[in-house]
Write a protein that holds these residues in place. Structure first.
Motif, PDB file in Angstrom:
ATOM      1  N   GLU A   1       9.984   2.285  -0.282  1.00 38.81           N
ATOM      2  CA  GLU A   1       9.735   3.094   0.911  1.00 38.81           C
ATOM      3  C   GLU A   1       8.655   2.426   1.761  1.00 38.81           C
ATOM      4  OE1 GLU A   1      11.336   5.970   1.851  1.00 38.81           O
ATOM      5  OE2 GLU A   1      12.649   5.480   0.183  1.00 38.81           O
TER       6      GLU A   1
ATOM      7  N   MET B   1       5.158   1.897   3.271  1.00 40.66           N
ATOM      8  CA  MET B   1       3.809   2.204   2.770  1.00 40.66           C
ATOM      9  C   MET B   1       2.865   1.040   3.041  1.00 40.66           C
ATOM     10  SD  MET B   1       4.244   1.554  -1.313  1.00 40.66           S
ATOM     11  CE  MET B   1       5.879   2.272  -1.447  1.00 40.66           C
TER      12      MET B   1
ATOM     13  N   MET C   1       0.307  -1.420   1.102  1.00 40.40           N
ATOM     14  CA  MET C   1      -0.032  -1.872  -0.254  1.00 40.40           C
ATOM     15  C   MET C   1      -0.411  -3.346  -0.256  1.00 40.40           C
ATOM     16  SD  MET C   1       3.806  -2.016  -1.858  1.00 40.40           S
ATOM     17  CE  MET C   1       3.435  -2.928  -3.341  1.00 40.40           C
TER      18      MET C   1
ATOM     19  N   PHE D   1      -0.136  -7.125  -1.774  1.00 40.76           N
ATOM     20  CA  PHE D   1       0.851  -8.012  -2.409  1.00 40.76           C
ATOM     21  C   PHE D   1       0.201  -9.351  -2.727  1.00 40.76           C
ATOM     22  CE2 PHE D   1       3.583  -5.422   0.334  1.00 40.76           C
ATOM     23  CZ  PHE D   1       4.658  -5.157  -0.492  1.00 40.76           C
TER      24      PHE D   1
END
Ligand code: CU
Length: 98
Positions: free
Chosen positions: A56, A58, A60, A62
């Motif tokens: 979804e 979002m 974040m 990585f």
């Protein structure tokens, strides 16, 4: 002597099978806006769009495939990257110019 050759053949086959499995991993294109660049942790924090079948939308962090890419990316850049099933790492990160 003969036995050793057979073992070597098996090892080569196992390696080949491994490579094939990786090629078949499903890939997706991730697009988003960079919110943070952390060269020490080698991560990019990205506000990414929904990736159909993967994740979804979002924000974040990585990991990236090559730490050098972090040097050319700035907060606010829009990026495109390749991601794979079960692997939260960004590959072939590109900065979008438009
Ligand atoms: Cu996400």
């Amino acid at each position: 002597m003969k036995r050793r050759r057979v073992l070597r053949t098996w090892a080569a086959l196992a390696l080949a099978a491994c490579g094939l499995a990786q090629d078949k991993k499903k890939s997706y294109t991730l697009r988003g806006k960079v919110e943070a660049v952390d060269e020490k942790a080698r991560t990019l924090t990205v506000n990414h769009e929904k990736v159909e079948g993967w994740m979804e939308a979002m924000t974040m962090a990585f990991e990236v495939d090559k730490p050098e890419v972090l040097k050319k990316i700035k907060v606010g850049d829009r990026i495109k990257a390749t991601v794979y099933d079960g692997d939260f790492k960004l590959y072939d990160v590109e900065v979008q110019t438009k």
